[in-house]
Design an enzyme around this catalytic site. Structure first.
Site, PDB file in Angstrom:
ATOM      1  N   LYS A 109       0.777  -1.220   0.103  1.00 45.00           N
ATOM      2  CA  LYS A 109       0.126  -0.061  -0.085  1.00 45.00           C
ATOM      3  C   LYS A 109       0.737   1.198  -0.140  1.00 45.00           C
ATOM      4  O   LYS A 109       0.333   2.249  -0.506  1.00 45.00           O
ATOM      5  CB  LYS A 109      -0.930  -0.015   1.185  1.00 45.00           C
TER       6      LYS A 109
HETATM    7  C1  LIG Z   1      -4.229  -4.464   1.587  1.00 44.65           C
HETATM    8  C2  LIG Z   1      -3.566  -5.704   1.286  1.00 44.65           C
HETATM    9  C3  LIG Z   1      -3.749  -6.743   0.345  1.00 44.65           C
HETATM   10  C4  LIG Z   1      -5.230  -6.661  -0.369  1.00 44.65           C
HETATM   11  O1  LIG Z   1      -5.075  -5.511  -1.249  1.00 44.65           O
HETATM   12  P1  LIG Z   1      -6.297  -5.341  -2.348  1.00 44.65           P
HETATM   13  O2  LIG Z   1      -6.305  -4.005  -2.927  1.00 44.65           O
HETATM   14  O3  LIG Z   1      -7.527  -5.743  -1.860  1.00 44.65           O
HETATM   15  O4  LIG Z   1      -6.131  -6.088  -3.446  1.00 44.65           O
HETATM   16  C5  LIG Z   1      -3.115  -7.565   0.321  1.00 44.65           C
HETATM   17  N1  LIG Z   1      -1.795  -7.996   0.928  1.00 44.65           N
HETATM   18  C6  LIG Z   1      -1.500  -6.732   1.987  1.00 44.65           C
HETATM   19  C7  LIG Z   1      -0.200  -7.557   2.817  1.00 44.65           C
HETATM   20  C8  LIG Z   1      -2.305  -5.994   2.205  1.00 44.65           C
HETATM   21  O5  LIG Z   1      -1.950  -5.049   3.057  1.00 44.65           O
END
Ligand SMILES: *Cc1c(COP(=O)(O)O)cnc(C)c1O
Length: 453
Positions: A109
């Site tokens: 993110k």
């Molecule tokens: C937020 C997150 C995801 C999922 O992300 P999406 O936007 O739902 O595809 C996967 N892995 C980690 C470590 C995350 O923080």
């Protein structure tokens, strides 16, 4: 480029407005009126660094941001990453892993939230003045959002988290950030309480307007657009079309891959990998979208039942027909289930599958044994899903978190303490700041009213 709402109830807006709005006033999500076709640019982009490629891709969508400004925002965003090539592609015999987790909070993110923070600051400088970002987190999103906006003069951030229910490291990643504009609010309640509080505060439109409240959640268009870049970047490392395996919960990351494909990037298939919360996997098997009960798994950032970005996909699936979309959403919200005439076939672009806890542990263990490589549980879901299919194209698995963020699951699967990162262990000795509040709307509003600038 102009942006419209999936629900059709908004006049088109600019990129700047789309970023500040986050969500459309009619409750829909924002999408560009048309997607650019980049197929003719790709050869020329092959040698670019991630940062330079990000500039080329994002400027197509952010045509009201000055080129020099965008370059500066991207330079600052990716300077926070610990490695030279920002998102390295690690290759073993039979396994390609795109490491998206070298940002400040060690999760994917950061890639988009670092850019979003810079965009917010620039856009606010030019117009609105201030923004008070309000978010609820079960752990990971909060720290990445804080890292994106800490120290920025025009923004304050207020993060609600369930006090005592996040992991210690997740809490420290938030509460050790001592910048004046960061407010960590430990709520005496659950994550659901935090989300409810956030929703009802955003629902009070007069309050929202009075205190210029904004959101950084995963539906912000700037996040999606930044995520498109790494699909382009990784695909260009190969001379043949590639497939991606994407661990997902909110359909954010994987939706960016779908857009990349739609823009002409040579992507063969997208493996949509869910944990036991398999609402998306079931949809792409059957065409039926049915709410289930949230299961708590080793990959908590994907413990989601209703995927917030899925509305964008449905809108495109319905040929941009907002009425059909609204009808689908209405049926889903009334009956907990809705259906489209999706027919899965041999060559469907999406291949969806759900990976259980045992297989996740097993994949961490065997990947370590085979390659001396440590996967976090989310990334392991993606690698496990990829291994189920023989696609005939190289598969790149997206690694979404550093294993040290989930040490218990990783160390247990491997059988020794291997999952550490100095950036996390260093947090333990640092000073912290948080404010405890009851799970009560008035209490949170009072805090906001007193501390929002
Ligand atoms: C937020 C997150 C995801 C999922 O992300 P999406 O936007 O739902 O595809 C996967 N892995 C980690 C470590 C995350 O923080």
């Amino acid at each position: 480029m102009r942006y419209v709402s999936t629900r059709g109830g908004m006049d088109p807006v600019t990129f700047r407005d789309a970023v500040i709005l986050g969500q459309a006033p009619d409750g829909g999500l924002l999408l560009p009126e048309v997607l650019p076709d980049v197929s003719k640019e790709l050869e020329g982009w092959r040698q670019l660094s991630f940062e330079d490629l990000a500039f080329e891709v994002i400027r197509l969508f952010a045509d009201d941001i000055d080129d020099a400004v965008l370059k500066k925002i991207l330079k600052e965003a990716f300077a926070t990453f610990a490695v030279e090539d920002t998102i390295p592609l690690v290759q073993f015999d039979g396994l390609n892993v795109l490491e998206l987790f070298h940002g400040p909070t060690l999760a994917f993110k950061d890639v988009a939230l670092q850019v979003l923070g810079g965009l917010f600051e620039h856009i606010l400088e030019g117009s609105l003045g201030r923004l008070n970002v309000l978010g609820a987190t079960s752990g990971d999103t909060g720290s990445a959002a804080i890292a994106g906006v800490r120290g920025r003069p025009n923004i304050d951030i207020f993060v609600l988290f369930p006090d005592g229910r996040t992991s210690l490291m997740q809490e420290l990643q938030m509460t050790t950030v001592l910048d004046d504009n960061v407010h960590c609010l430990g709520i005496e309640g659950t994550f659901d309480d935090c989300q409810e509080l956030m929703k009802s505060i955003f629902g009070d439109l007069a309050f929202k307007e009075k205190y210029s409240l904004g959101a950084v959640n995963s539906v912000n268009w700037a996040r999606v657009v930044t995520q498109i870049v790494y699909y382009v970047y990784a695909a260009l490392k190969f001379n043949v079309p590639v497939s991606f395996s994407v661990p997902t919960g909110n359909f954010g990351n994987v939706f960016a891959g779908y857009l990349a494909k739609s823009m002409g990037v040579p992507i063969d298939r997208l493996v949509l990998a869910t944990n036991e919360n398999d609402i998306l996997a079931r949809f792409f098997e059957t065409g039926r979208y049915t709410r289930g009960v949230v299961q708590h798994t080793l990959s908590p950032s994907m413990d989601i039942q209703v995927a917030s970005n899925f509305e964008r996909f449905l809108y495109l699936y319905f040929g941009r027909d907002s009425e059909r979309l609204i009808e689908f959403l209405g049926t889903f919200s009334e009956q907990g289930s809705a259906e489209v005439d999706y027919v899965k076939s041999e060559d469907s672009f999406f291949i969806a599958t759900s990976v259980g806890e045992e297989e996740t542990r097993g994949t961490i263990k065997t990947t370590y044994a085979s390659y001396d490589y440590i996967l976090d549980p989310h990334s392991a879901v993606g690698v496990a899903a990829a291994s189920r299919f023989d696609l005939g194209s190289p598969v790149i698995s997206l690694a979404t978190a550093h294993p040290a963020k989930f040490p218990d699951a990783v160390n247990e699967a491997i059988g020794k303490d291997v999952a550490t990162h100095s950036r996390l262990t260093n947090l333990i000795s640092q000073p912290t700041r948080k404010t405890l509040l009851p799970a009560d709307e008035e209490a949170v509003k009072n805090y906001l009213a007193t501390n929002a600038r």
